[in-house]
Design a protein around this motif. Sequence first.
Motif, PDB file in Angstrom:
ATOM      1  N   SER A  24      35.567 -26.271 -14.096  1.00 44.21           N
ATOM      2  CA  SER A  24      34.243 -26.090 -14.698  1.00 44.21           C
ATOM      3  C   SER A  24      33.559 -24.790 -14.283  1.00 44.21           C
ATOM      4  O   SER A  24      32.476 -24.491 -14.780  1.00 44.21           O
ATOM      5  N   THR A  25      34.172 -24.036 -13.385  1.00 37.21           N
ATOM      6  CA  THR A  25      33.560 -22.781 -12.955  1.00 37.21           C
ATOM      7  C   THR A  25      33.897 -21.678 -13.951  1.00 37.21           C
ATOM      8  O   THR A  25      35.073 -21.441 -14.227  1.00 37.21           O
ATOM      9  N   PRO A  26      32.898 -20.998 -14.500  1.00 36.78           N
ATOM     10  CA  PRO A  26      33.195 -19.901 -15.430  1.00 36.78           C
ATOM     11  C   PRO A  26      33.997 -18.802 -14.744  1.00 36.78           C
ATOM     12  O   PRO A  26      33.712 -18.436 -13.602  1.00 36.78           O
ATOM     13  N   ILE A  27      35.008 -18.294 -15.433  1.00 38.55           N
ATOM     14  CA  ILE A  27      35.741 -17.144 -14.910  1.00 38.55           C
ATOM     15  C   ILE A  27      34.884 -15.897 -15.126  1.00 38.55           C
ATOM     16  O   ILE A  27      34.403 -15.670 -16.237  1.00 38.55           O
ATOM     17  N   PRO A  28      34.660 -15.092 -14.084  1.00 35.70           N
ATOM     18  CA  PRO A  28      33.830 -13.902 -14.248  1.00 35.70           C
ATOM     19  C   PRO A  28      34.396 -13.001 -15.344  1.00 35.70           C
ATOM     20  O   PRO A  28      35.607 -12.774 -15.399  1.00 35.70           O
ATOM     21  N   PRO A  29      33.554 -12.476 -16.219  1.00 34.27           N
ATOM     22  CA  PRO A  29      34.058 -11.596 -17.278  1.00 34.27           C
ATOM     23  C   PRO A  29      34.733 -10.341 -16.742  1.00 34.27           C
ATOM     24  O   PRO A  29      35.580  -9.754 -17.406  1.00 34.27           O
ATOM     25  N   GLN A  30      34.383  -9.944 -15.511  1.00 37.00           N
ATOM     26  CA  GLN A  30      35.001  -8.752 -14.917  1.00 37.00           C
ATOM     27  C   GLN A  30      36.395  -9.038 -14.367  1.00 37.00           C
ATOM     28  O   GLN A  30      37.143  -8.105 -14.045  1.00 37.00           O
ATOM     29  N   ALA A  31      36.752 -10.307 -14.203  1.00 37.99           N
ATOM     30  CA  ALA A  31      38.034 -10.658 -13.591  1.00 37.99           C
ATOM     31  C   ALA A  31      39.192 -10.152 -14.445  1.00 37.99           C
ATOM     32  O   ALA A  31      39.146 -10.242 -15.669  1.00 37.99           O
ATOM     33  N   PRO A  32      40.232  -9.597 -13.816  1.00 35.63           N
ATOM     34  CA  PRO A  32      41.421  -9.203 -14.580  1.00 35.63           C
ATOM     35  C   PRO A  32      41.958 -10.381 -15.386  1.00 35.63           C
ATOM     36  O   PRO A  32      42.042 -11.505 -14.874  1.00 35.63           O
ATOM     37  N   LYS A  33      42.273 -10.145 -16.629  1.00 28.59           N
ATOM     38  CA  LYS A  33      42.743 -11.211 -17.513  1.00 28.59           C
ATOM     39  C   LYS A  33      44.220 -11.499 -17.231  1.00 28.59           C
ATOM     40  O   LYS A  33      45.091 -10.690 -17.539  1.00 28.59           O
ATOM     41  N   LEU A  34      44.474 -12.638 -16.635  1.00 32.09           N
ATOM     42  CA  LEU A  34      45.837 -12.973 -16.237  1.00 32.09           C
ATOM     43  C   LEU A  34      46.756 -13.115 -17.445  1.00 32.09           C
ATOM     44  O   LEU A  34      47.972 -12.964 -17.325  1.00 32.09           O
ATOM     45  N   THR A  35      46.176 -13.396 -18.613  1.00 31.79           N
ATOM     46  CA  THR A  35      46.981 -13.473 -19.830  1.00 31.79           C
ATOM     47  C   THR A  35      47.570 -12.120 -20.214  1.00 31.79           C
ATOM     48  O   THR A  35      48.567 -12.050 -20.934  1.00 31.79           O
ATOM     49  N   ASP A  36      46.963 -11.031 -19.732  1.00 29.59           N
ATOM     50  CA  ASP A  36      47.414  -9.683 -20.084  1.00 29.59           C
ATOM     51  C   ASP A  36      48.338  -9.069 -19.027  1.00 29.59           C
ATOM     52  O   ASP A  36      48.758  -7.923 -19.161  1.00 29.59           O
ATOM     53  N   ILE A  37      48.623  -9.820 -17.981  1.00 32.99           N
ATOM     54  CA  ILE A  37      49.384  -9.298 -16.845  1.00 32.99           C
ATOM     55  C   ILE A  37      50.766  -9.951 -16.804  1.00 32.99           C
ATOM     56  O   ILE A  37      50.902 -11.157 -17.029  1.00 32.99           O
ATOM     57  N   LYS A  38      51.778  -9.149 -16.538  1.00 30.41           N
ATOM     58  CA  LYS A  38      53.142  -9.664 -16.437  1.00 30.41           C
ATOM     59  C   LYS A  38      53.335 -10.283 -15.050  1.00 30.41           C
ATOM     60  O   LYS A  38      53.772  -9.635 -14.099  1.00 30.41           O
ATOM     61  N   LEU A  39      53.005 -11.565 -14.935  1.00 27.64           N
ATOM     62  CA  LEU A  39      53.100 -12.262 -13.653  1.00 27.64           C
ATOM     63  C   LEU A  39      54.510 -12.805 -13.441  1.00 27.64           C
ATOM     64  O   LEU A  39      55.108 -13.362 -14.357  1.00 27.64           O
ATOM     65  N   ILE A  40      55.018 -12.645 -12.231  1.00 25.40           N
ATOM     66  CA  ILE A  40      56.301 -13.245 -11.895  1.00 25.40           C
ATOM     67  C   ILE A  40      56.092 -14.717 -11.562  1.00 25.40           C
ATOM     68  O   ILE A  40      54.968 -15.161 -11.296  1.00 25.40           O
ATOM     69  N   ASN A  41      57.161 -15.482 -11.582  1.00 25.33           N
ATOM     70  CA  ASN A  41      57.100 -16.887 -11.178  1.00 25.33           C
ATOM     71  C   ASN A  41      57.218 -16.933  -9.652  1.00 25.33           C
ATOM     72  O   ASN A  41      58.264 -17.236  -9.088  1.00 25.33           O
ATOM     73  N   PHE A  42      56.126 -16.627  -8.989  1.00 27.05           N
ATOM     74  CA  PHE A  42      56.105 -16.460  -7.535  1.00 27.05           C
ATOM     75  C   PHE A  42      56.484 -17.773  -6.837  1.00 27.05           C
ATOM     76  O   PHE A  42      55.925 -18.822  -7.125  1.00 27.05           O
ATOM     77  N   ASP A  43      57.433 -17.686  -5.925  1.00 31.37           N
ATOM     78  CA  ASP A  43      57.917 -18.870  -5.202  1.00 31.37           C
ATOM     79  C   ASP A  43      57.078 -19.061  -3.935  1.00 31.37           C
ATOM     80  O   ASP A  43      57.428 -18.589  -2.861  1.00 31.37           O
ATOM     81  N   PHE A  44      55.952 -19.777  -4.082  1.00 27.65           N
ATOM     82  CA  PHE A  44      55.031 -19.951  -2.961  1.00 27.65           C
ATOM     83  C   PHE A  44      55.638 -20.798  -1.852  1.00 27.65           C
ATOM     84  O   PHE A  44      55.373 -20.557  -0.672  1.00 27.65           O
TER      85      PHE A  44
END
Length: 348
Positions: free
Chosen positions: A303-323
């Motif tokens: 329910s917390t709004p994502i800040p409009p300044q936040a980098p858009k994760l949809t536009d970033i090539k994220l790896i499937n990080f093995d946490f």
Amino acid sequence: MTLKKNIVAATMLAGSMTALSFLSAGTAQAQGALVMYCGVQEEWCRAMVGAFERDTGIKVSMTRKSSGEIFAQIKAEAANPRADIWWGGTGDPHMQAAEEGLTVEYKSPKMGELQDWAVRQWEQSKQRTVGIYSGALGFGYNTELAKANNVPELKCWADLLKPELKDEVQVADPNSSGTAYTLLASIVQIMGEDKGFEYLKALHKNVNQYTKSGAAPAKAVAQGETTAGITFMHDMVTMVVDKAPIKVVAPCEGTGYEIGSMSIIKGAKNLENARKFYDWALTAGAQKIGAEAKSYQVPSNKSTPIPPQAPKLTDIKLINFDFAKYGSSEERKRLLSKWDAEVKNLPK
């Protein structure tokens, strides 16, 4: 859904140690208040403490350090813990602390309000740490310095090896900084370990300083002290919001990301207040404080709004990080030792 897809879905849905003590740790314990180690930027730490005190009347003693430093301190204090709650900072040292029995299990009644990736962090740690925000790794560069020194446009991790950037790249030390450990683990996953370490050795030639804090390179870039800095992208965005001449880059090869986390310390002297803070910090209201403090991560509460300044994760090539793997005690120790031996002390 993969963890990456869950983060993307969340985005689409929502569209030098620095220490600050309001009370001494001893006083806080005597009064049954709360002692917190905070792993985000000090402005956000201060804001969280102030809001929690106003909302609950519980007094807080807070110390701000980088994630790796907090982990080392909690480990050193294990026989007689001084702090109750560890809030913020990259999830990898939180995961290692959980594995080593330095933190305790807790199921908050707020768990149902969280994104899947935050809950998965809690599940993988056997209920000993929970995700509170996420953010992608990247870098930024000072456009004025780059132009003055004829540095071509930077788009990829490989571009940071350019000879024009000799002694012009800044990044933190992964022993003290969760940001830099995320870089180390990301490069190994993107390139493979052998090629990844070759990259880090080549990068070393261009590094002018390994800082303690993962966010420090962003300030150095903003102030014109270095041309490029490797940080979480949201830390660079904070500088851009303050009108610094910085271009923020999501590397073309792909990049890792963090799940900032929160843990209750084993042996906490103010356990009930630690649980109260834990529950409060997972609420939408508490998580909105990040953006108000110019920290532009993606919050874990749905329910917390994502800040409009936040980098858009949809536009970033994220790896499937093995946490699970890279947050394990064995793997973190091995990679950090290898980095110390093969990269840190190399001649320029």
